[in-house]
Design a protein around this motif. Structure first.
Motif, PDB file in Angstrom:
ATOM      1  N   THR A  20      35.370  -9.514   4.159  1.00  0.00           N
ATOM      2  CA  THR A  20      34.010  -8.920   4.870  1.00  0.00           C
ATOM      3  C   THR A  20      33.352  -7.968   4.563  1.00  0.00           C
ATOM      4  OG1 THR A  20      34.099 -11.206   6.774  1.00  0.00           O
ATOM      5  CG2 THR A  20      32.183  -9.028   6.663  1.00  0.00           C
ATOM      6  N   ARG A  33      22.611 -12.379  -1.382  1.00  0.00           N
ATOM      7  CA  ARG A  33      22.481 -12.054  -0.523  1.00  0.00           C
ATOM      8  C   ARG A  33      21.359 -13.448  -0.353  1.00  0.00           C
ATOM      9  NH1 ARG A  33      21.252  -8.679   4.180  1.00  0.00           N
ATOM     10  NH2 ARG A  33      21.848  -6.958   2.312  1.00  0.00           N
ATOM     11  N   TYR A  35      19.672 -16.059   2.402  1.00  0.00           N
ATOM     12  CA  TYR A  35      18.559 -16.238   4.102  1.00  0.00           C
ATOM     13  C   TYR A  35      18.126 -17.371   4.662  1.00  0.00           C
ATOM     14  CZ  TYR A  35      16.820 -11.900   1.566  1.00  0.00           C
ATOM     15  OH  TYR A  35      16.979 -11.149   0.575  1.00  0.00           O
ATOM     16  N   VAL A  46      19.109 -13.090   7.737  1.00  0.00           N
ATOM     17  CA  VAL A  46      20.102 -12.388   7.033  1.00  0.00           C
ATOM     18  C   VAL A  46      21.400 -13.316   7.157  1.00  0.00           C
ATOM     19  CG1 VAL A  46      20.397 -10.821   5.471  1.00  0.00           C
ATOM     20  CG2 VAL A  46      18.623 -11.122   6.824  1.00  0.00           C
ATOM     21  N   LYS A  48      24.947 -12.490   6.036  1.00  0.00           N
ATOM     22  CA  LYS A  48      25.495 -10.693   6.209  1.00  0.00           C
ATOM     23  C   LYS A  48      27.634 -10.255   5.797  1.00  0.00           C
ATOM     24  CE  LYS A  48      22.396  -8.785   9.068  1.00  0.00           C
ATOM     25  NZ  LYS A  48      21.620  -8.354  10.718  1.00  0.00           N
ATOM     26  N   GLY A  49      27.433 -11.854   5.493  1.00  0.00           N
ATOM     27  CA  GLY A  49      28.750 -11.852   4.942  1.00  0.00           C
ATOM     28  C   GLY A  49      29.453 -13.199   4.289  1.00  0.00           C
ATOM     29  N   CYS A  52      27.965 -17.721   7.964  1.00  0.00           N
ATOM     30  CA  CYS A  52      28.291 -17.461   8.551  1.00  0.00           C
ATOM     31  C   CYS A  52      28.031 -18.741   9.664  1.00  0.00           C
ATOM     32  CB  CYS A  52      26.680 -16.509   8.279  1.00  0.00           C
ATOM     33  SG  CYS A  52      26.155 -15.319   7.963  1.00  0.00           S
ATOM     34  N   GLN A  61      26.682 -15.772  14.178  1.00  0.00           N
ATOM     35  CA  GLN A  61      26.189 -14.999  13.447  1.00  0.00           C
ATOM     36  C   GLN A  61      24.932 -14.928  13.224  1.00  0.00           C
ATOM     37  OE1 GLN A  61      29.415 -16.208  11.919  1.00  0.00           O
ATOM     38  NE2 GLN A  61      30.697 -14.648  11.992  1.00  0.00           N
ATOM     39  N   MET A 131      25.369  -8.754  -0.623  1.00  0.00           N
ATOM     40  CA  MET A 131      25.358  -8.428   0.442  1.00  0.00           C
ATOM     41  C   MET A 131      25.878  -7.073   1.055  1.00  0.00           C
ATOM     42  SD  MET A 131      26.742 -12.296   1.803  1.00  0.00           S
ATOM     43  CE  MET A 131      26.064 -14.430   1.756  1.00  0.00           C
ATOM     44  N   GLY A 132      25.119  -7.056   1.995  1.00  0.00           N
ATOM     45  CA  GLY A 132      25.354  -5.502   2.325  1.00  0.00           C
ATOM     46  C   GLY A 132      24.478  -4.694   2.329  1.00  0.00           C
TER      47      GLY A 132
END
Length: 147
Positions: A20, A33, A35, A46, A48-49, A52, A61, A131-132
């Motif tokens: 993560t 990334r 969505y 989003v 995020k890791g 999800c 998440q 991501m991130g």
């Protein structure tokens, strides 16, 4: 390493938490990334890791608490070896991928439609943004001479 098992479920695979981003992760690991866009409201969720979980429970998440037909822990979307997957977690009302019920873990790609309970989503991928990181962040401005 290029082969991906689509018959396995996430419950069969133990993914280390260290993958993560931001939590002891290897700085060389980057995730694309992704969505989920809720069709009715346009809400953007989003990913995020690398994993999800989607459902009504606040510990997910991606929380869709306003859909009584979604289970508390409804589905997973995961990212591994450069591919995204979706899996129903034994939900009461099932999960649909492009209108077909999920009976096992399946690959999911940008533009695919996902139904969780009575909530419809479009899955979108930005392959250029790890991501991130902050999506849409502009590069530093340069002067006229490019300096």
């Amino acid at each position: 390493m290029g082969d991906v098992c689509v018959a396995c479920t996430l419950t069969d695979i133990k993914m280390p938490e260290s993958r993560t981003p931001g939590v002891g992760s290897d700085p060389d690991l980057e995730y694309t990334r992704a969505y989920l866009i809720e069709s009715h409201s346009g809400r953007k969720f989003v990913m995020k890791g690398p994993r999800c979980r989607i459902g009504r429970d606040p510990s997910n998440q991606i929380v869709i608490g306003d859909d009584a037909y979604a289970s508390r822990f409804h589905a997973w979307v995961s990212y591994e070896d450069g591919h995204f997957f979706v899996e129903d977690l034994g939900s009461t009302n099932g999960t649909l991928l492009n209108g077909s019920p999920l009976t096992r873990r399946r690959p999911i790609m940008g533009g695919d439609k996902l139904r969780v309970g009575r909530s419809d989503f479009t899955f979108l991928v930005d392959p250029k943004t790890p991501m991130g990181s902050v999506a849409g962040a502009a590069a530093e401005p340069r002067g006229q001479n490019g300096k």
